[in-house]
Design an enzyme around this catalytic site. Structure first.
Site, short mmCIF file in Angstrom:
data_model
loop_
_atom_site.label_atom_id
_atom_site.label_comp_id
_atom_site.label_asym_id
_atom_site.label_seq_id
_atom_site.Cartn_x
_atom_site.Cartn_y
_atom_site.Cartn_z
N GLU A 1 0.86 -1.19 0.00
CA GLU A 1 0.00 0.00 0.00
C GLU A 1 0.89 1.24 0.00
O GLU A 1 1.80 1.37 0.83
CB GLU A 1 -0.90 -0.01 1.24
N ARG A 2 0.62 2.12 -0.96
CA ARG A 2 1.43 3.34 -1.10
C ARG A 2 2.90 3.02 -1.28
O ARG A 2 3.78 3.73 -0.78
CB ARG A 2 1.24 4.29 0.08
N ASN B 1 -3.47 -1.66 7.60
CA ASN B 1 -4.78 -2.16 7.19
C ASN B 1 -4.62 -3.68 7.07
O ASN B 1 -3.98 -4.17 6.15
CB ASN B 1 -5.20 -1.57 5.85
N GLU C 1 -10.80 4.49 9.00
CA GLU C 1 -10.86 4.09 7.59
C GLU C 1 -11.32 2.64 7.44
O GLU C 1 -10.76 1.89 6.66
CB GLU C 1 -9.52 4.33 6.91
N ARG D 1 -2.22 3.71 16.83
CA ARG D 1 -2.16 4.92 15.99
C ARG D 1 -3.29 5.90 16.30
O ARG D 1 -4.43 5.49 16.57
CB ARG D 1 -2.18 4.52 14.51
N ASP E 1 -2.68 14.44 6.94
CA ASP E 1 -2.21 13.17 6.38
C ASP E 1 -0.94 13.34 5.55
O ASP E 1 -1.00 13.24 4.32
CB ASP E 1 -3.34 12.56 5.51
N GLU F 1 3.96 9.20 -0.59
CA GLU F 1 2.58 9.16 -1.07
C GLU F 1 2.13 10.49 -1.66
O GLU F 1 1.60 10.54 -2.77
CB GLU F 1 1.65 8.76 0.09
C1 GCU Z 1 -3.37 7.50 4.18
C2 GCU Z 1 -3.15 6.54 3.06
C3 GCU Z 1 -3.75 5.20 3.35
C4 GCU Z 1 -3.28 4.70 4.71
C5 GCU Z 1 -3.56 5.75 5.77
C6 GCU Z 1 -2.98 5.39 7.13
O1 GCU Z 1 -4.72 7.86 4.27
O2 GCU Z 1 -3.69 7.06 1.88
O3 GCU Z 1 -3.35 4.32 2.33
O4 GCU Z 1 -3.90 3.52 5.04
O5 GCU Z 1 -2.97 6.95 5.41
O6 GCU Z 1 -2.04 6.05 7.55
O7 GCU Z 1 -3.46 4.49 7.79
#
Ligand code: GCU
Length: 684
Positions: free
Chosen positions: A163-164, A206, A289, A322, A368, A396
């Site tokens: 991711e990213r 995630n 999220e 977090r 962010d 990112e």
């Molecule tokens: C940003 C990012 C996500 C990531 C999130 C995080 O929003 O775009 O991909 O999961 O940060 O820090 O959890």
């Protein structure tokens, strides 16, 4: 990267004695042996006969050697330590570097210190052997210096393997399985140790179904990584899902107050430590999220974090919980909901309720990882909680390792920021804490299975800088960049090191500000293409529920976050900054649109209007990128052709993308405001 064989030349050509025992001492021995085999030096391990040496690397408690010269060197080292004063212990990771006559001496109390001492000697190159060099004592300011990998085990349909991630696949995982390239993981550990990193989480925050299993059924995969990284002093941490008792344990609830849930975490964690005795702990993204969390059960973040902490405590582990929690279902008409406020609103009422082995991990800014944001007010508002500062090395929002964007100066600004006002404690002090009680520095990694580790070879500098700042957040980022350049680009037959160094500084030093110039103006943030976050999308988030709005209309732009008329975010700061940010008159230009909605003709402290500033910086930004590219071209033939080509190709893309940013941003604001560029340049 920053450990080419040449970096070991000065050491490898000498006679080196290593004294001590332990796994990390063996690593030191292995490093020195390889260097000496290559460059003609010699190495001895605790010899019982007399040897004549240039370098001594010794553990202080390792006993005497029947060798007067070496003992004299060690004694001189001890004396130097007393002379430096300030306590005579070096700690678990510290070391002393001193000269004893003709001998360079490194002393440490623990094997990890010897390893860091070795890499320091490598970094210093010839300077480590300068007879006039005064003794130095080094200890890391931060106990935990951690990288978070956002690597998925199974390929995510949208986010992919990482991711990213902008550096290819994962170092650890491929298509649902361990990648199996342990040699590569070892090399990675070596690089990280040489920068100062000592902890790593190996899967995305995630946590998907496959990733959840790492905690139980697939613990062996984690143990294998831990075995490879251990010789470099790196402890492995795991991102876990808060719903684990349900999805893995088959319980009907993950309620942190439920006895069965607590017992499940305790037993599961005990099992982890049986397999990995030096396991670091858990990283958790909860109620954010879409990730599960304690809210489902009417509990708060302290309840949630504490149940995991309780399970880890008997084994010495920590929870990194977090603070990146916000409501991502926003309505643009509702001007009171503000993503920037969220972490503070959620977490500060909980100050004092977290167990001692909980670290609340706070993104450095309230939104962010933007190119420019104010520093998060949470970092000044939880004195009774261990706080870690989270940075994003993966780019990112800062060009995705296709653009040169050296983040050291930005992180330096953040770490030096004084949230209580001038002369007060800094963000670095918060991360350090009183008597090392702080939560440390954490960053999202920018590495992958790419040949150059980071996609853009110059993005390696960001990773190196992070490690060094985590070791000592007070270091000067420019000096760190110097170290990185001289290690990574050693002198060669075709290169003039002075010219290479100067050119790289010219390209990198101001590159973050250049990036800022051609992207979102004056701290307003985002304006990126939704989803992938690359390239301009001025209104990309303006009409979605994620709520990262800039509110541009025909009259003005920016987000009113004042206490008087806006979301009230400005009031989350201690009084000095609350007052500075409250009014457009005192707010620093670079954050004006983060805190205020102003007319286009508003005059900045710089003397320019907002609209003219937008035009000017966007034209200048693109010109600067063109200059960067020309500068890079002057290095053709002086550095590794593969590196040269990769950077050249990315600079072409950066010029293209920066031009696109310039034209979209300028055209957008020209059309909204109707105000022409006073210099009459082309606006589409
Ligand atoms: C940003 C990012 C996500 C990531 C999130 C995080 O929003 O775009 O991909 O999961 O940060 O820090 O959890």
């Amino acid at each position: 990267a920053w450990l080419p064989p040449e970096a070991f030349r000065a050491l490898g050509a000498r006679r080196v004695l290593v004294h001590g025992q332990g796994m990390l001492v063996d690593t030191v021995l292995d490093e020195v042996s390889r260097a000496c085999a290559r460059y003609g030096g010699r190495v001895w391990h605790s010899p019982s006969w007399d040897v004549d040496v240039d370098v001594v690397l010794a553990l202080r408690g390792a006993g005497e050697l029947p060798n007067p010269a070496v003992e004299a060197a060690r004694a001189a080292g001890e004396a130097a330590l007393v002379e430096i004063g300030d306590g005579e212990t070096l700690g678990d990771e510290g070391f002393l570097l001193a000269r004893a006559g003709e001998v360079t001496v490194v002393l440490a109390d623990a094997p990890a210190g010897l390893l860091y001492g070795l890499f320091h000697v490598v970094r210093l190159c010839a300077a480590a052997y300068d007879p006039a060099r005064p003794p130095e004592r080094h200890r890391p300011a931060l106990r935990r210096r951690m990288l978070n990998h956002w690597d998925n085990v199974a390929v995510h349909p949208v986010m992919g393997q990482v991711e990213r991630g902008y550096a290819g696949g994962s170092i650890f995982w491929r298509d649902g399985r361990p990648r199996g390239d342990l040699a590569r993981i070892r090399e990675y550990g070596r690089l990280l140790a040489a920068s100062g990193v000592n902890a790593i989480s190996v899967n995305n925050v995630n946590v998907g179904r496959t990733e959840a299993l790492l905690l139980t059924d697939r613990l062996g995969d984690i143990a294998e990584i831990a075995d490879v990284l251990r010789p470099y002093g790196i402890r492995v941490h795991l991102s876990v899902t808060f719903a684990a008792p349900v999805v893995l344990g088959g319980l009907s609830t993950a309620d942190p107050m439920d006895e069965a849930v607590r017992a499940w975490w305790a037993a599961t964690t005990r099992n982890v430590y049986e397999r990995i005795p030096d396991f670091g702990g858990y990283v958790v993204k909860a109620d954010s999220e879409g990730q599960p969390g304690p809210f489902t059960y009417g509990r708060d973040h302290a309840d949630g974090a504490n149940v995991l902490a309780e399970a880890l405590a008997p084994h010495g582990g920590v929870v990194h919980w977090r603070a990146f929690v916000y409501n991502h279902h926003q309505d643009w008409r509702d001007r009171s909901t503000d993503r920037a406020r969220a972490a503070y609103d959620h977490f500060t009422p909980l100050d004092g309720r977290f167990r001692a082995n909980v670290v609340v991990q706070v993104k450095f800014g309230p939104v962010d990882f933007q190119t420019r944001e104010p520093v998060s007010p949470v970092l000044a508002a939880m004195p009774a909680t261990r706080l870690a500062v989270e940075l994003q090395v993966t780019q990112e929002y800062t060009g995705q390792q296709r653009h040169v964007c050296h983040l050291g100066p930005w992180w330096g600004e953040v770490l030096r920021f004084e949230p209580w006002g001038p002369g007060g404690r800094t963000i670095a002090d918060v991360a350090t804490g009183v008597a090392e009680s702080g939560g440390g520095l954490v960053a999202v990694a920018n590495t992958g299975d790419d040949l150059f580790w980071t996609g853009h070879p110059l993005a390696q500098a960001n990773l190196y800088t992070f490690g060094r700042l985590a070791w000592d957040p007070r270091l000067d980022p420019t000096a760190i960049l110097d170290e990185w350049i001289s290690l990574t680009f050693p002198p060669s037959a075709t290169a003039d090191p002075e010219l290479v160094g100067r050119t790289l500084h010219e390209i990198l030093d101001d590159s973050w500000r250049t990036y800022e110039r051609y992207t979102a103006p004056l701290g307003v943030g985002f304006m990126v293409h939704p989803g992938d976050h690359y390239g301009p999308g001025i209104d990309g988030y303006e009409y979605t529920r994620w709520g990262t709005y800039h509110f541009a209309d025909r009259d003005g732009v920016g987000v009113d976050r004042s206490r008087a008329s806006g979301t009230g975010f400005a009031a989350q700061y201690p009084p000095y900054w609350a007052q500075v940010y409250e009014s457009p008159e005192s707010c620093p230009d670079e954050l004006l649109l983060f805190f205020h909605h102003v007319p286009y003709e508003h005059v900045l402290h710089s003397g320019s209007t907002v609209i003219q500033h937008i035009y000017d910086t966007h034209f200048t930004g693109v010109e600067e990128v063109a200059v960067m590219r020309r500068r890079w071209q002057t290095l053709n033939g002086m550095i590794d052709p593969a590196v040269y080509e990769r950077v050249a190709e990315r600079l072409d893309e950066q010029v293209r993308s920066a031009t696109e940013w310039r034209d979209q941003v300028n055209a957008y604001f020209f059309r909204k405001s109707g105000v022409p560029d006073e210099r009459g340049r082309t606006i589409y």
